[in-house]
Motif scaffolding. Structure first.
Motif, mmCIF file in Angstrom:
data_model
loop_
_atom_site.group_PDB
_atom_site.id
_atom_site.type_symbol
_atom_site.label_atom_id
_atom_site.label_comp_id
_atom_site.label_asym_id
_atom_site.label_seq_id
_atom_site.Cartn_x
_atom_site.Cartn_y
_atom_site.Cartn_z
ATOM 1 N N GLU A 14 9.533 16.452 1.838
ATOM 2 C CA GLU A 14 8.669 17.017 0.800
ATOM 3 C C GLU A 14 8.928 18.507 0.601
ATOM 4 O OE1 GLU A 14 7.292 15.094 3.312
ATOM 5 O OE2 GLU A 14 5.900 13.670 2.401
ATOM 6 N N ASN A 49 0.548 11.881 2.893
ATOM 7 C CA ASN A 49 -0.229 12.982 3.455
ATOM 8 C C ASN A 49 -0.110 14.212 2.571
ATOM 9 O OD1 ASN A 49 0.609 11.133 5.725
ATOM 10 N ND2 ASN A 49 -0.933 12.375 6.730
ATOM 11 N N LYS A 56 9.130 9.087 5.546
ATOM 12 C CA LYS A 56 9.757 8.841 4.246
ATOM 13 C C LYS A 56 10.679 9.997 3.860
ATOM 14 C CE LYS A 56 5.435 7.673 2.265
ATOM 15 N NZ LYS A 56 4.620 6.992 1.211
ATOM 16 N N ARG A 107 14.687 6.320 4.735
ATOM 17 C CA ARG A 107 13.449 6.330 5.513
ATOM 18 C C ARG A 107 13.722 5.984 6.971
ATOM 19 N NH1 ARG A 107 7.661 3.738 3.757
ATOM 20 N NH2 ARG A 107 6.498 4.610 5.511
ATOM 21 N N HIS A 129 7.887 4.648 -1.542
ATOM 22 C CA HIS A 129 7.992 4.125 -0.178
ATOM 23 C C HIS A 129 9.051 4.827 0.666
ATOM 24 C CE1 HIS A 129 4.807 1.367 -0.793
ATOM 25 N NE2 HIS A 129 5.370 0.897 -1.879
ATOM 26 N N TYR A 158 0.836 -1.203 0.000
ATOM 27 C CA TYR A 158 0.000 0.000 0.000
ATOM 28 C C TYR A 158 0.874 1.258 0.000
ATOM 29 C CZ TYR A 158 0.775 1.513 4.879
ATOM 30 O OH TYR A 158 1.322 1.999 6.035
HETATM 31 N N1 LIG Z 1 7.557 12.024 4.469
HETATM 32 C C1 LIG Z 1 6.422 11.355 4.653
HETATM 33 N N2 LIG Z 1 6.447 10.231 5.393
HETATM 34 C C2 LIG Z 1 5.300 9.531 5.588
HETATM 35 C C3 LIG Z 1 4.071 9.965 5.044
HETATM 36 C C4 LIG Z 1 4.079 11.163 4.257
HETATM 37 O O1 LIG Z 1 3.059 11.617 3.734
HETATM 38 N N3 LIG Z 1 5.288 11.811 4.069
HETATM 39 N N4 LIG Z 1 2.921 9.274 5.286
HETATM 40 C C5 LIG Z 1 2.923 8.415 6.478
HETATM 41 C C6 LIG Z 1 1.790 7.519 6.590
HETATM 42 S S1 LIG Z 1 0.345 8.169 7.169
HETATM 43 C C7 LIG Z 1 1.898 6.174 6.356
HETATM 44 S S2 LIG Z 1 0.623 5.129 6.663
HETATM 45 C C8 LIG Z 1 3.136 5.599 5.797
HETATM 46 C C9 LIG Z 1 2.839 4.918 4.474
HETATM 47 O O2 LIG Z 1 3.986 4.300 3.980
HETATM 48 P P1 LIG Z 1 4.006 3.715 2.505
HETATM 49 O O3 LIG Z 1 3.441 4.754 1.580
HETATM 50 O O4 LIG Z 1 5.416 3.336 2.221
HETATM 51 O O5 LIG Z 1 3.112 2.505 2.513
HETATM 52 O O6 LIG Z 1 4.134 6.574 5.583
HETATM 53 C C10 LIG Z 1 4.200 7.585 6.561
HETATM 54 N N5 LIG Z 1 5.358 8.402 6.322
#
Ligand SMILES: Nc1nc2c(c(=O)[nH]1)N[C@H]1C(S)=C(S)[C@@H](COP(=O)(O)O)O[C@H]1N2
Ligand SMILES: [Mo]
Length: 397
Positions: free
Chosen positions: A186, A84, A244, A231, A226, A80
């Protein structure tokens, strides 16, 4: 094994073209499930297996329940995705080793490149990555957000340097550090207060024990989708904390004052606003679900299987019911035990008579916590692990 035959590839509807108005109103008339399937994979995730994914939006892709397989590992092309804010430009993974991360809250703070980090240590961990909102679709009240069912989760192997090693190399923690705070890389729009949209999450310093700064997923450099090139990986903690494209890692006295930490991802009763004194979506809890059979099966012997995990501790056992919870039988774990943060495939041999069977699983962790039958609703639909809502109705013919 009908469930494992790949469905016919969906024809992708190009979005944003002229004449979309008619297409859109047509789409609104068909069921929301098929409308979801018709959405194309976004550009940054175009390499995903289109048959395995439910595209909720360009920032939210869910793994279909029948695609989890039995090996215990989720391939990256079926994992998945949840953003955000839109992912950074693909150019950040062009020269991975040059990626820089700022480290604060250590005795000798400063910047490290990914090339530097690769010399400091290596570890790998198998763990469940799961969105806080996984199971939101099972909430009875209309919790706002993506209505994920079971597929905002996967079990993957990350490799990288233990954060402990990085801290050691930088002189140790500065005094009074209570949290690990990660900031995503980002590019944020200039006209909005960055605090309101930036992805910056804090977790208790105890997470340092198993935290990694990872550059590989399942043995390959992490894709942009991902979180590549680098990360933050926090085994046992909900997805959102696993930042991420991390550009800053700070050991802080207090939690971040970014909205996503202060009032976002807070558990509270339906109708209430998020506030810093409510529980944050940190440690995950025990959970499981059936992945086969899901809809139909022939009468007689059938192998019922699924995945189970303990969250921030090992899963101990899982029981399966084929009669909606009246009777339960212990399932058997199959495949290698990949450690306390990973999920395990379980299997139960059953003999099913014709009719409709309500099949569900109920896991217990090593501390004795068992999935509840009903899950207490919360405003944003976080952390659902109630077994009844995760049950499937299977028609046996
Ligand atoms: N930089 C960053 N990290 C993030 C996010 C993001 O939007 N930006 N989303 C988070 C959320 S809410 C989730 S559930 C996971 C999703 O990881 P995936 O996209 O590798 O499955 O990353 C997290 N880390
Ligand atoms: Mo998430």
């Amino acid at each position: 094994m009908k469930q494992f035959q790949l469905p016919r590839r969906h024809f992708l509807i190009a979005a944003g073209s002229a004449g979309m108005a008619t297409a859109l109103s047509d789409q609104l008339r068909i069921s929301s499930a098929s409308a979801q399937e018709a959405k194309p994979l976004p550009q940054y995730a175009a390499w995903k297996n289109p048959d395995a994914m439910i595209v909720h939006s360009s920032e939210t892709l869910e793994t279909k329940r029948e695609f989890f397989g039995t090996s215990g590992i989720t391939p990256e092309d079926m994992l998945y995705v949840r953003n955000n804010v839109p992912a950074p430009d693909e150019s950040i993974v062009a020269n991975r080793d040059a990626w820089e991360i700022e480290i604060e809250g250590v005795r000798n703070p400063g910047k490290k490149t990914l090339a530097d980090l690769k010399k400091l240590g290596l570890e790998s961990v198998a763990m469940v990555l799961q969105c806080s909102g996984n199971g939101r679709g099972f909430h009875k009240h209309k919790a706002s957000g993506t209505p994920w069912t079971v597929g905002a989760a996967g079990n993957v192997i990350w490799s990288g340097v233990p954060v402990r090693e990085v801290v050691k190399a930088m002189g140790g923690l500065a005094d009074g550090r209570n949290f690990i705070t990660g900031t995503g890389g980002e590019q944020l729009p200039a006209n909005i207060d960055p605090k309101t949209i930036m992805v910056e999450r804090s977790v208790p310093i105890a997470a340092l024990e198993d935290a990694l700064l990872a550059w590989e997923i399942n043995g390959k450099p992490i894709s942009l989708a991902h979180g590549g090139p680098l990360r933050l990986v926090l085994p046992g903690y909900y997805g959102v904390n696993n930042v991420k494209y991390i550009k800053k890692l700070a050991f802080t006295e207090k939690e971040s004052d970014a909205t996503i930490q202060r009032t976002g991802y807070r558990v509270r009763p339906p109708g209430q606003k998020g506030a810093p004194d409510q529980p944050s979506m940190w440690e995950m809890s025990v959970k499981s679900w059936i992945t086969h059979p899901l809809k139909e099966t022939d009468q007689g012997p059938v192998l019922i299987y699924g995945v189970a995990f303990g969250g921030n501790k090992s899963v101990k056992s899982v029981a399966v019911t084929t009669d909606g919870g009246q009777t339960w039988q212990e399932a058997r774990f199959v495949g290698p035990d990949l450690g306390k943060y990973a999920w395990r495939t379980f299997v139960l041999a059953a003999d099913l008579k014709p009719g409709t069977h309500i099949i569900a699983s109920r896991a217990t962790d090593v501390a004795g916590n068992t999935q509840p039958e009903e899950f207490e609703e919360n405003e944003r639909g976080y952390g659902h692990n109630g077994w009844r809502a995760h049950a499937v109705a299977v028609t046996v013919v």
